[in-house]
Motif scaffolding. Structure first.
Motif, PDB file in Angstrom:
ATOM      1  N   ALA A  94       0.855  -1.188   0.000  1.00  0.00           N
ATOM      2  CA  ALA A  94       0.000   0.000   0.000  1.00  0.00           C
ATOM      3  C   ALA A  94       0.887   1.233   0.000  1.00  0.00           C
ATOM      4  CB  ALA A  94      -0.914  -0.001   1.211  1.00  0.00           C
ATOM      5  N   VAL A  95       0.715   2.074  -1.005  1.00  0.00           N
ATOM      6  CA  VAL A  95       1.521   3.292  -1.129  1.00  0.00           C
ATOM      7  C   VAL A  95       0.585   4.491  -1.068  1.00  0.00           C
ATOM      8  CG1 VAL A  95       3.132   4.595  -2.560  1.00  0.00           C
ATOM      9  CG2 VAL A  95       3.218   2.082  -2.552  1.00  0.00           C
ATOM     10  N   GLU A  96       0.872   5.387  -0.133  1.00  0.00           N
ATOM     11  CA  GLU A  96       0.074   6.611  -0.032  1.00  0.00           C
ATOM     12  C   GLU A  96       0.330   7.487  -1.253  1.00  0.00           C
ATOM     13  OE1 GLU A  96      -2.023   7.635   2.332  1.00  0.00           O
ATOM     14  OE2 GLU A  96      -1.685   6.210   3.977  1.00  0.00           O
ATOM     15  N   ARG A  97      -0.738   7.999  -1.814  1.00  0.00           N
ATOM     16  CA  ARG A  97      -0.563   8.905  -2.938  1.00  0.00           C
ATOM     17  C   ARG A  97       0.181  10.163  -2.479  1.00  0.00           C
ATOM     18  NH1 ARG A  97      -5.357  11.334  -6.748  1.00  0.00           N
ATOM     19  NH2 ARG A  97      -4.022  12.062  -8.443  1.00  0.00           N
ATOM     20  N   GLY A  98       1.113  10.597  -3.272  1.00  0.00           N
ATOM     21  CA  GLY A  98       1.930  11.746  -2.900  1.00  0.00           C
ATOM     22  C   GLY A  98       3.201  11.373  -2.169  1.00  0.00           C
ATOM     23  N   SER A  99       3.446  10.067  -1.997  1.00  0.00           N
ATOM     24  CA  SER A  99       4.672   9.629  -1.324  1.00  0.00           C
ATOM     25  C   SER A  99       5.897  10.035  -2.136  1.00  0.00           C
ATOM     26  CB  SER A  99       4.669   8.109  -1.146  1.00  0.00           C
ATOM     27  OG  SER A  99       3.627   7.693  -0.296  1.00  0.00           O
ATOM     28  N   PRO A 100       6.998  10.402  -1.472  1.00  0.00           N
ATOM     29  CA  PRO A 100       8.240  10.694  -2.205  1.00  0.00           C
ATOM     30  C   PRO A 100       8.672   9.475  -3.015  1.00  0.00           C
ATOM     31  CG  PRO A 100       8.395  11.411   0.078  1.00  0.00           C
ATOM     32  CD  PRO A 100       7.136  10.617  -0.022  1.00  0.00           C
ATOM     33  N   GLY A 101       9.075   9.730  -4.252  1.00  0.00           N
ATOM     34  CA  GLY A 101       9.485   8.637  -5.123  1.00  0.00           C
ATOM     35  C   GLY A 101       8.361   8.066  -5.965  1.00  0.00           C
ATOM     36  N   LEU A 102       7.107   8.489  -5.724  1.00  0.00           N
ATOM     37  CA  LEU A 102       5.969   8.069  -6.558  1.00  0.00           C
ATOM     38  C   LEU A 102       5.657   9.195  -7.531  1.00  0.00           C
ATOM     39  CD1 LEU A 102       3.566   6.319  -7.393  1.00  0.00           C
ATOM     40  CD2 LEU A 102       2.301   7.244  -5.450  1.00  0.00           C
ATOM     41  N   ILE A 103       5.828   8.909  -8.810  1.00  0.00           N
ATOM     42  CA  ILE A 103       5.623   9.918  -9.856  1.00  0.00           C
ATOM     43  C   ILE A 103       4.436   9.519 -10.709  1.00  0.00           C
ATOM     44  CG2 ILE A 103       6.693  11.095 -11.825  1.00  0.00           C
ATOM     45  CD1 ILE A 103       9.431  10.161 -10.583  1.00  0.00           C
ATOM     46  N   GLU A 104       3.480  10.433 -10.875  1.00  0.00           N
ATOM     47  CA  GLU A 104       2.289  10.177 -11.676  1.00  0.00           C
ATOM     48  C   GLU A 104       2.446  10.776 -13.064  1.00  0.00           C
ATOM     49  OE1 GLU A 104      -1.143  11.617  -9.628  1.00  0.00           O
ATOM     50  OE2 GLU A 104      -0.628  10.605  -7.735  1.00  0.00           O
ATOM     51  N   GLU A 105       2.213   9.973 -14.078  1.00  0.00           N
ATOM     52  CA  GLU A 105       2.223  10.446 -15.460  1.00  0.00           C
ATOM     53  C   GLU A 105       0.859  10.193 -16.068  1.00  0.00           C
ATOM     54  OE1 GLU A 105       5.363   8.586 -17.630  1.00  0.00           O
ATOM     55  OE2 GLU A 105       6.903   9.890 -16.792  1.00  0.00           O
ATOM     56  N   GLY A 106       0.263  11.186 -16.642  1.00  0.00           N
ATOM     57  CA  GLY A 106      -1.059  11.037 -17.227  1.00  0.00           C
ATOM     58  C   GLY A 106      -1.858  12.302 -16.981  1.00  0.00           C
ATOM     59  N   PRO A 107      -3.145  12.262 -17.195  1.00  0.00           N
ATOM     60  CA  PRO A 107      -3.915  11.093 -17.604  1.00  0.00           C
ATOM     61  C   PRO A 107      -3.727  10.736 -19.072  1.00  0.00           C
ATOM     62  CG  PRO A 107      -5.338  13.015 -17.510  1.00  0.00           C
ATOM     63  CD  PRO A 107      -4.000  13.460 -17.008  1.00  0.00           C
ATOM     64  N   VAL A 108      -3.993   9.483 -19.374  1.00  0.00           N
ATOM     65  CA  VAL A 108      -3.956   8.995 -20.748  1.00  0.00           C
ATOM     66  C   VAL A 108      -5.387   8.713 -21.177  1.00  0.00           C
ATOM     67  CG1 VAL A 108      -3.106   7.211 -22.300  1.00  0.00           C
ATOM     68  CG2 VAL A 108      -1.703   7.939 -20.357  1.00  0.00           C
ATOM     69  N   PRO A 109      -5.966   9.540 -22.066  1.00  0.00           N
ATOM     70  CA  PRO A 109      -7.342   9.297 -22.502  1.00  0.00           C
ATOM     71  C   PRO A 109      -7.470   7.949 -23.211  1.00  0.00           C
ATOM     72  CG  PRO A 109      -6.635  11.512 -23.096  1.00  0.00           C
ATOM     73  CD  PRO A 109      -5.407  10.764 -22.669  1.00  0.00           C
ATOM     74  N   MET A 110      -8.518   7.231 -22.906  1.00  0.00           N
ATOM     75  CA  MET A 110      -8.761   5.927 -23.500  1.00  0.00           C
ATOM     76  C   MET A 110     -10.072   5.967 -24.269  1.00  0.00           C
ATOM     77  SD  MET A 110      -6.118   4.268 -22.188  1.00  0.00           S
ATOM     78  CE  MET A 110      -6.433   2.511 -22.233  1.00  0.00           C
ATOM     79  N   LEU A 111     -10.402   4.867 -24.899  1.00  0.00           N
ATOM     80  CA  LEU A 111     -11.687   4.765 -25.579  1.00  0.00           C
ATOM     81  C   LEU A 111     -12.821   5.146 -24.632  1.00  0.00           C
ATOM     82  CD1 LEU A 111     -11.386   1.411 -27.571  1.00  0.00           C
ATOM     83  CD2 LEU A 111     -11.778   3.670 -28.548  1.00  0.00           C
ATOM     84  N   GLY A 112     -13.783   5.913 -25.125  1.00  0.00           N
ATOM     85  CA  GLY A 112     -14.920   6.285 -24.300  1.00  0.00           C
ATOM     86  C   GLY A 112     -14.931   7.749 -23.936  1.00  0.00           C
ATOM     87  N   GLY A 113     -13.803   8.435 -24.082  1.00  0.00           N
ATOM     88  CA  GLY A 113     -13.782   9.864 -23.808  1.00  0.00           C
ATOM     89  C   GLY A 113     -13.071  10.185 -22.517  1.00  0.00           C
TER      90      GLY A 113
END
Length: 385
Positions: free
Chosen positions: A183-202
């Motif tokens: 379990a990793v808390e969002r915003g933890s050091p070393g956790l990098i978010e890339e996106g969002p990546v739009p997918m089928l459906g909008g």
């Protein structure tokens, strides 16, 4: 045809009323081209909670509805007839219910109270449908900490998540017994978010049942303490598979619900649309498409609910969940296509739910186990065992 028991039918009627009061107005707004956000879904979610529909699979001792698998699938099927379904809360992977003491206070209790929401990061760019052998994200112990490095792709539900459950190798050997859950808390050091990546459906849809927007996560020396490891070391793959089996049944129920709505729309359109001197319903080609759809729905509903009855008896249904997901998600694609054909150009506009489902349901044959993987890795392996 599969007949629901009286108690189950009462649940379906309850869901139908909540959908009519809260979700159908959202569907009309969506079909007018409005963007919907999570706050728009909260009234329906709250109404469901007041009605006792919180944590459909969650045992009653944890504050959930404690529904049987049959009841749960019937509720999901009815709910997914609407383009903007109720976003039920309180759904928790079964293994989290085993948490005790400090782990329970940190992870389980906040999720139970809806103070925290979670997302799951299982898939990797090179792993796809083979996480047991193609997971490269690793977690190495350093003292009383774990250091996570690697990447995950196609992570959905991240927008409102506070916790991310990550599958990582805790040994150099690539095999299921060396995967663990963290379990990793969002915003933890070393956790990098890339996106969002739009997918089928909008990109603007928040219907998490359709997995519209996904993210890529990078772990660069992301440190968590030992309490962040969920379950025993090396048990992560089994935990993930148990959660997947439940989700695959839910995918099947969603597909049958959408198929039923498409069937109803086909019948209505065929009866009222007049062409070439008569109603569409008088044309053999139209009759054939509608009859084929009705037969497929009845066959797959019967299979799905019979398998659910088996699960409610306590039997292992890993393969049955895979087969239900495979058959129902393949079916819904065919039925949506027939419904669009019968509606003609009107079915191709985003003023019709058919066009939205055409976008969204294509992905259903890939996520939670692609058709080919379920067929040849789950079913064929069982048949040739």
């Amino acid at each position: 045809m599969y007949e629901l028991k009286e108690q189950t039918q009462a649940l379906v009627e309850l869901v139908r009323k909540i959908v009519k009061d809260h979700q159908e107005p959202l569907e009309k707004r969506k079909l007018r081209g409005e963007d919907l956000f999570l706050a728009d879904y909260e009234p329906g979610r709250d109404a469901a909670r007041r009605a006792g529909l919180w944590g459909l699979s969650l045992p009653t001792e944890f504050g959930g509805a404690g529904l049987s698998l049959v009841d749960r699938l019937a509720v999901i099927e009815e709910n997914r007839k609407c383009l903007t379904p109720i976003l039920f809360g309180g759904e928790i992977p079964p293994d989290l219910l085993e948490l005790r003491d400090e782990q329970r206070a940190r992870y389980l209790d906040p999720i139970l109270s809806d103070a925290k929401r979670c997302a799951f990061a299982f898939v990797e760019p090179e792993g796809g449908s083979d996480p047991a052998r193609k997971t490269s994200t690793c977690a190495k112990r350093e003292g009383n900490e774990w250091v996570i490095n690697g990447s995950k792709s196609f992570v959905s539900g991240l927008e409102d998540a506070d916790l991310i459950f990550v599958l990582a190798m805790t040994s150099a050997q690539e095999k299921p017994g060396n995967l663990s859950m963290f379990a990793v808390e969002r915003g933890s050091p070393g956790l990098i978010e890339e996106g969002p990546v739009p997918m089928l459906g909008g990109a603007n849809s928040i219907d998490r049942g359709a997995y519209i927007t996904t993210y890529r996560l990078l772990f660069r020396d992301c440190r968590v303490d030992d309490l962040a490891r969920i379950g025993a070391e090396g048990a992560g793959f089994k935990e993930a598979q148990n959660a997947l089996s439940l989700t695959r049944f839910e995918n099947a129920a969603a597909a049958t619900g959408i198929s039923l709505r498409c069937y109803e729309m086909m019948v209505e359109q065929a009866k009222q649309r007049m062409l070439f001197g008569g109603a569409l319903s008088e044309k053999q080609a139209i009759q054939s498409a509608i009859v084929d759809s009705w037969i497929e729905i009845q066959q797959n509903r019967l299979m799905m609910f019979k398998y659910a009855e088996k699960g409610d008896r306590g039997d292992d249904t890993h393969v049955e969940a895979a087969v239900s997901k495979l058959m129902c998600t393949e079916m819904v694609g065919r039925i949506i296509d027939r419904a669009i054909q019968i509606h003609g150009g009107a079915g191709c506009t985003y003023e019709s739910p058919l066009a939205h489902w055409y976008d969204k349901q294509r992905m259903a044959r890939i996520y939670e186990g692609a058709t080919e993987v379920l067929k040849y890795r789950a079913l064929a392996r069982r048949l040739f065992a």
